[in-house]
Design a protein around this motif. Structure first.
Motif, PDB file in Angstrom:
ATOM      1  N   GLY A 299       0.753  -1.234   0.000  1.00  0.00           N
ATOM      2  CA  GLY A 299       0.000   0.000   0.000  1.00  0.00           C
ATOM      3  C   GLY A 299       0.785   1.286   0.000  1.00  0.00           C
ATOM      4  O   GLY A 299       0.296   2.307   0.500  1.00  0.00           O
ATOM      5  N   VAL A 300       1.990   1.294  -0.568  1.00  0.00           N
ATOM      6  CA  VAL A 300       2.733   2.546  -0.739  1.00  0.00           C
ATOM      7  C   VAL A 300       2.584   2.996  -2.195  1.00  0.00           C
ATOM      8  O   VAL A 300       2.969   2.274  -3.117  1.00  0.00           O
ATOM      9  CB  VAL A 300       4.217   2.397  -0.376  1.00  0.00           C
ATOM     10  N   TRP A 316       9.381  12.229  -7.261  1.00  0.00           N
ATOM     11  CA  TRP A 316       8.658  11.019  -6.904  1.00  0.00           C
ATOM     12  C   TRP A 316       8.283  11.167  -5.430  1.00  0.00           C
ATOM     13  O   TRP A 316       9.152  11.236  -4.565  1.00  0.00           O
ATOM     14  CB  TRP A 316       9.522   9.784  -7.108  1.00  0.00           C
ATOM     15  N   ASN A 317       6.971  11.234  -5.158  1.00  0.00           N
ATOM     16  CA  ASN A 317       6.476  11.375  -3.796  1.00  0.00           C
ATOM     17  C   ASN A 317       5.824  10.068  -3.351  1.00  0.00           C
ATOM     18  O   ASN A 317       5.005   9.496  -4.096  1.00  0.00           O
ATOM     19  CB  ASN A 317       5.465  12.515  -3.707  1.00  0.00           C
ATOM     20  N   ALA A 318       6.193   9.602  -2.171  1.00  0.00           N
ATOM     21  CA  ALA A 318       5.669   8.344  -1.642  1.00  0.00           C
ATOM     22  C   ALA A 318       4.573   8.626  -0.626  1.00  0.00           C
ATOM     23  O   ALA A 318       4.755   9.438   0.293  1.00  0.00           O
ATOM     24  CB  ALA A 318       6.786   7.534  -0.993  1.00  0.00           C
ATOM     25  N   TYR A 319       3.431   7.943  -0.784  1.00  0.00           N
ATOM     26  CA  TYR A 319       2.281   8.104   0.104  1.00  0.00           C
ATOM     27  C   TYR A 319       1.901   6.751   0.696  1.00  0.00           C
ATOM     28  O   TYR A 319       1.755   5.764  -0.034  1.00  0.00           O
ATOM     29  CB  TYR A 319       1.087   8.667  -0.669  1.00  0.00           C
ATOM     30  N   ASP A 320       1.741   6.701   1.998  1.00  0.00           N
ATOM     31  CA  ASP A 320       1.285   5.501   2.697  1.00  0.00           C
ATOM     32  C   ASP A 320      -0.243   5.494   2.649  1.00  0.00           C
ATOM     33  O   ASP A 320      -0.903   6.259   3.367  1.00  0.00           O
ATOM     34  CB  ASP A 320       1.790   5.525   4.139  1.00  0.00           C
ATOM     35  N   PHE A 344      11.838   0.994  -4.191  1.00  0.00           N
ATOM     36  CA  PHE A 344      11.482   1.770  -5.365  1.00  0.00           C
ATOM     37  C   PHE A 344      12.748   2.013  -6.186  1.00  0.00           C
ATOM     38  O   PHE A 344      13.816   2.285  -5.637  1.00  0.00           O
ATOM     39  CB  PHE A 344      10.891   3.115  -4.921  1.00  0.00           C
ATOM     40  N   MET A 345      12.627   1.893  -7.501  1.00  0.00           N
ATOM     41  CA  MET A 345      13.788   1.993  -8.372  1.00  0.00           C
ATOM     42  C   MET A 345      13.520   2.991  -9.491  1.00  0.00           C
ATOM     43  O   MET A 345      12.477   2.962 -10.141  1.00  0.00           O
ATOM     44  CB  MET A 345      14.091   0.606  -8.960  1.00  0.00           C
ATOM     45  N   THR A 346      14.469   3.907  -9.716  1.00  0.00           N
ATOM     46  CA  THR A 346      14.373   4.863 -10.809  1.00  0.00           C
ATOM     47  C   THR A 346      15.780   5.252 -11.246  1.00  0.00           C
ATOM     48  O   THR A 346      16.769   4.648 -10.795  1.00  0.00           O
ATOM     49  CB  THR A 346      13.547   6.106 -10.394  1.00  0.00           C
ATOM     50  N   PHE A 347      15.882   6.259 -12.122  1.00  0.00           N
ATOM     51  CA  PHE A 347      17.188   6.737 -12.574  1.00  0.00           C
ATOM     52  C   PHE A 347      17.541   8.015 -11.831  1.00  0.00           C
ATOM     53  O   PHE A 347      16.681   8.820 -11.482  1.00  0.00           O
ATOM     54  CB  PHE A 347      17.165   6.989 -14.086  1.00  0.00           C
ATOM     55  N   ILE A 362      15.475   2.739  -3.584  1.00  0.00           N
ATOM     56  CA  ILE A 362      15.125   3.454  -2.358  1.00  0.00           C
ATOM     57  C   ILE A 362      14.159   2.602  -1.553  1.00  0.00           C
ATOM     58  O   ILE A 362      13.189   2.048  -2.108  1.00  0.00           O
ATOM     59  CB  ILE A 362      14.481   4.815  -2.704  1.00  0.00           C
ATOM     60  N   ASP A 363      14.396   2.477  -0.254  1.00  0.00           N
ATOM     61  CA  ASP A 363      13.471   1.756   0.615  1.00  0.00           C
ATOM     62  C   ASP A 363      12.101   2.441   0.579  1.00  0.00           C
ATOM     63  O   ASP A 363      11.989   3.657   0.773  1.00  0.00           O
ATOM     64  CB  ASP A 363      14.005   1.736   2.050  1.00  0.00           C
ATOM     65  N   LEU A 364      11.047   1.666   0.319  1.00  0.00           N
ATOM     66  CA  LEU A 364       9.730   2.251   0.109  1.00  0.00           C
ATOM     67  C   LEU A 364       9.212   3.015   1.321  1.00  0.00           C
ATOM     68  O   LEU A 364       8.502   4.019   1.176  1.00  0.00           O
ATOM     69  CB  LEU A 364       8.729   1.148  -0.252  1.00  0.00           C
ATOM     70  N   HIS A 365       9.551   2.578   2.515  1.00  0.00           N
ATOM     71  CA  HIS A 365       9.028   3.220   3.710  1.00  0.00           C
ATOM     72  C   HIS A 365       9.988   4.250   4.303  1.00  0.00           C
ATOM     73  O   HIS A 365       9.551   5.238   4.892  1.00  0.00           O
ATOM     74  CB  HIS A 365       8.678   2.163   4.760  1.00  0.00           C
ATOM     75  N   GLU A 366      11.288   4.031   4.135  1.00  0.00           N
ATOM     76  CA  GLU A 366      12.271   4.904   4.776  1.00  0.00           C
ATOM     77  C   GLU A 366      12.736   6.050   3.887  1.00  0.00           C
ATOM     78  O   GLU A 366      13.166   7.093   4.385  1.00  0.00           O
ATOM     79  CB  GLU A 366      13.479   4.078   5.226  1.00  0.00           C
TER      80      GLU A 366
END
Length: 419
Positions: A299-300, A316-320, A344-347, A362-366
């Motif tokens: 659910g991220v 890239w903004n991560a939302y819980d 999460f993976m990007t360039f 990048i760690d999805l939660h951290e």
């Protein structure tokens, strides 16, 4: 929307085992499906089992169909645990060895027009693509043609996805005054199971999602959920909930603004209950223009947002979605990304002289500022990961420890270690 899906599986020495298409299978009067004879020659080379694991390799994207070299379509490659697969500009399909990247099978296409994308359904052993009036499937186990469905009356395939042994196609009729059609095809043989017209035109359609026995569409304003077996409408979102674009993943369903909007104000993010389509509590977004989103199984939502007035680089903004909060942000110059192993993976940003031309996870939660085992990780720079190559990312199914980079400027595929 790109609709590429891969299903994880344990690494094995042989390609997937399973069924092949049946004999000539009639469709309904809105099109026809032809299942290929197993004895018919479909490619200049035959599929061969691959022994050994995924390895690192680099190969050009060039393949011969019917004695003519065609390009493997930009943006339409993917991978299962057993092989890489690309769609061609004619609607053909190409399988590549996980060990060397070399072509192992080719199913030629005859379509003309824009591509509807590529779906890899490892559970049903099908690779499916659509170009123009044709939707074509290959058998992932044998590397041969499974079926071809030709749409009727000049209709064209625009978006495809799959779930639970069914391929769903959004198609646009030749007459611009006619509504678009949602068609369900059986993945094994391409037979039409049902089709319904939608209250939307092609420009207003904001996506297609299917999971848990339902298929979802939006007319640009409201979402409709249909029964996957019959196509019967089961629920519609409230009029007060705008939904220009559907984002799905991990059994979550989110409405966002449209990346093709000409305005500078966008409907806020809104998570929907997949059963009732009622809005659920949702984190507050940035208010910037949403371009692309990915949702993890836990659910991220990671959403690329940039300025409507000066589009280009963004965050890239991560939302819980579960706990209703924004987690972190990462600035970069691309909306291309993937999810792998809880990360999460990007360039990296193409305008950062220190780190550009790399893949970052990048760690999805951290988030990108995490330390220790959750810290961000970067690959070495590769020619294929440079911004000028307009690269894409593909994650093979299974625990391969590798990721595939597709360079679109100088067309090639490169398998590299996962950072």
């Amino acid at each position: 929307m790109r609709q590429v899906r891969v299903v994880g599986a344990a690494l094995m020495g042989l390609l997937l085992a399973g069924c092949s298409g049946a004999g000539n299978t009639p469709s309904d009067d809105s099109g026809h499906t032809t299942a290929s004879s197993p004895a018919a020659p479909t490619a200049p080379r035959s599929a061969s089992p691959v022994s050994g694991p995924w390895r690192t390799w680099t190969v050009p994207l060039s393949v011969q169909e019917n004695r003519v070299f065609v390009r493997e379509d930009r943006g339409n490659c993917g991978a299962t645990a057993h092989q890489a697969v690309c769609a061609t500009s004619t609607g053909g399909l190409v399988g590549r060895s996980r060990t060397t990247g070399e072509v192992t099978w080719v199913v030629p296409g005859t379509g003309k027009g824009n591509s509807a994308g590529l779906v890899l359904d490892a559970a049903d052993e099908r690779a499916v693509t659509g170009v123009g009036e044709e939707v074509r499937a290959a058998d992932l186990r044998t590397g041969t043609a499974a079926w071809t469905h030709r749409l009727a009356d000049g209709s064209t395939a625009d978006v495809i996805t799959s779930a639970d042994s069914t391929v769903y196609v959004l198609e646009t009729p030749a007459a611009t005054s006619e509504p678009i059609v949602l068609r369900a095809l059986r993945a094994s043989d391409g037979k039409t199971l049902w089709h319904h017209t939608l209250d939307a035109d092609a420009d207003a359609s904001g996506g297609l999602a299917a999971f848990d026995g339902r298929v979802y569409t939006t007319d640009g304003t409201r979402v409709t959920a249909r029964d996957a077996r019959t196509g019967r409408a089961l629920a519609t979102s409230p009029e007060s909930t705008e939904c220009p674009t559907l984002i799905s993943g991990g059994h979550y369903l989110v409405c966002a603004g449209s990346p093709i909007s000409a305005g500078d104000v966008f409907p806020p993010l809104k998570r929907l209950d997949p059963v009732t389509l009622r809005p659920l509590p949702t984190p507050e977004d940035t208010g910037e223009k949403p371009e692309r989103g990915l949702i993890s199984p836990d659910g991220v939502l990671v959403l690329f947002e940039d300025s409507a007035e000066d589009p280009g680089p963004g965050h890239w903004n991560a939302y819980d979605l579960v706990h209703g909060r924004r987690l972190w942000s990462y600035y970069t110059t691309t909306e291309e990304a993937a999810l792998a192993d809880g990360r999460f993976m990007t360039f990296t940003p193409g305008n950062d002289k220190t780190t550009r031309g790399r893949v970052i996870t990048i760690d999805l939660h951290e988030g990108p500022k995490a330390t220790g085992t959750a810290a961000a990780r970067m690959s070495p720079p590769y020619p294929q990961t440079r911004r000028a190559e307009h690269p894409l990312l593909m994650v093979p199914g299974g625990d391969t420890g590798l990721v595939i980079v597709q360079a679109r400027a100088h067309r090639s595929l490169r398998s590299i270690p996962l950072p």
